[in-house]
Design an enzyme around this catalytic site. Sequence first.
Site, mmCIF file in Angstrom:
data_model
loop_
_atom_site.group_PDB
_atom_site.id
_atom_site.type_symbol
_atom_site.label_atom_id
_atom_site.label_comp_id
_atom_site.label_asym_id
_atom_site.label_seq_id
_atom_site.Cartn_x
_atom_site.Cartn_y
_atom_site.Cartn_z
ATOM 1 N N THR A 338 -2.957 -1.130 -1.163
ATOM 2 C CA THR A 338 -1.493 -1.101 -1.025
ATOM 3 C C THR A 338 -0.992 -2.197 -0.088
ATOM 4 O OG1 THR A 338 -1.797 0.635 0.623
ATOM 5 C CG2 THR A 338 -1.213 1.329 -1.599
ATOM 6 N N ASP A 339 0.362 -2.344 -0.052
ATOM 7 C CA ASP A 339 1.011 -3.378 0.770
ATOM 8 C C ASP A 339 1.505 -2.792 2.087
ATOM 9 O OD1 ASP A 339 0.814 -5.146 -1.476
ATOM 10 O OD2 ASP A 339 2.515 -4.110 -2.338
ATOM 11 N N SER A 364 4.417 -2.368 7.100
ATOM 12 C CA SER A 364 4.801 -2.850 5.772
ATOM 13 C C SER A 364 4.432 -4.323 5.710
ATOM 14 C CB SER A 364 6.303 -2.675 5.544
ATOM 15 O OG SER A 364 6.682 -3.333 4.358
ATOM 16 N N ARG A 365 3.575 -4.695 4.766
ATOM 17 C CA ARG A 365 3.129 -6.093 4.694
ATOM 18 C C ARG A 365 4.169 -6.987 4.035
ATOM 19 N NH1 ARG A 365 -1.850 -3.287 3.278
ATOM 20 N NH2 ARG A 365 -2.983 -2.998 5.222
ATOM 21 N N VAL A 366 5.261 -6.373 3.557
ATOM 22 C CA VAL A 366 6.371 -7.168 3.029
ATOM 23 C C VAL A 366 7.378 -7.418 4.142
ATOM 24 C CG1 VAL A 366 8.264 -7.190 1.370
ATOM 25 C CG2 VAL A 366 6.024 -6.363 0.674
#
Length: 502
Positions: A338-339, A364-366
Amino acid sequence: MKISPEEVTEVIKQQIEGFTSQTQLEEVGTVLQVGDGIARIWGLSGAMAMELLEFPRGVFGMALNLERDNVGCVLMGDYSCIKEGDQVKRTRRVMEVPVGPALLGRVVNPLGQPVDGRGEIKAERTRPVERRAHGVIERQPVKEPMQTGIKAIDAMVPIGRGQRELIIGDRQTGKTAVGVDAIINQKDTDVFCVYVAIGQKQSTVAQVVKTLEENQVLEKTIIVTAGASESAPLLYLAPYSGCAMAEDFMMNGGHALIIYDDLSKHAAAYRQMSLLLRRPPGREAYPGDVFYLHSRLLERASKLKSELGGGSLTALPIIETQAGDISAYIPTNVISITDGQIYLESSLFYSGQRPAVNVGLSVSRVGGSAQVKAMKQMAGRLRLDMSQYRELAAFAQFGSDLDKATQAQLARGERMMRVLRQPQSRPIPMEEQIAIIFAGTTGALDDIPVLEISRFEQEFIKYLWERHTTLIKIIRDKGEMGAELQEEMQEAVNGFKKIFKV
């Protein structure tokens, strides 16, 4: 009446000319062995992986093991009537489910059949439950926000359309509540929702249906359920079926949100099937491809390029941990796919912090790419402040003397924790979140008693809509907060504090 031989000959000739041979070829096999929802079949050498096989008495199966001398098949539905020696037919169709708007507002099983007692579903098309995920070239960056209506998430762990964000925590820490709240928040958006219940009690699913119905969002939601009493093959199939239904909206240029609740039970069902099919067990008896089981499912969530319609599929998988151990096998697998993850902590939950989001372990990698500009400005320091507060609070519990700066930081952190508390099924619009976070991060709450923070928030939001309607509408419509708007918001906060009675 006499019939001449010539007339008889003519009739026979016409019948011979009109005769057409209809030869139908069917590939059939024989059940060699059956038990525990698994059948071994001899004679279907041409069967495809994931092909639907037809058994007697209306039972269907799905081919999984394609071996040299037999086919290993999992059975869907009531398999107690299948006996050794029964004939099995190939359908030459891979596993597929009905898709489209006709399923909205309905509760279906993993085969797409209705289980809500509201009649049949007249779907116009079907989709295979498994398909190749879109490649990098077919995608575009995740940059549009997917608002959940939960302050702690939208401010510190933002989710974007096309992202895969894991919700992880022990049982009874509010994981399902986060997913359901995210669905409720899509009520006035263009996002369609799919909720997949894997191994849940029927009463739990009924409660989710009731909550969505009360919040008038059931009509844009599909619920796929494979209950705790269902066989392992149906539990295995459920998330793929739900994904195919959600993917249909994405492929037609729309936006979809899917909740997998939860993938821990999905992995356990797959382990059960694999061990019965005699596949070699690996770590914790899971088969070697258990990572691929979830990666090929979650990789299907994406934001497509404009040339492909620009649709998106956002996935929120849920994983249950044991005693907060996020380093266990399945949790680490899904974290790496997951991101980012939203970690819900038991100790926070029991102390009354709902949702119990642990800021330190949630990420959150975004990140800010999936936030509106105003939220990015307001919540910039919030995450850091909350992390520092947790560290300081651990020291402060020893009762040692603290300097004024540390005391001030603790006081603000305690108030911001109160700000981030939120009742279940009550998502908050983005502009209202920004307003209260602005008040907290600028120090306006520092002199408000902790127990009065919730009342302050409710009355402050009401005050803004009554007396500063233009300001709150500009934030909602533009999603930005320049210097002038910040000054105006500061004046609004100061004006409200003068009339707020503690």
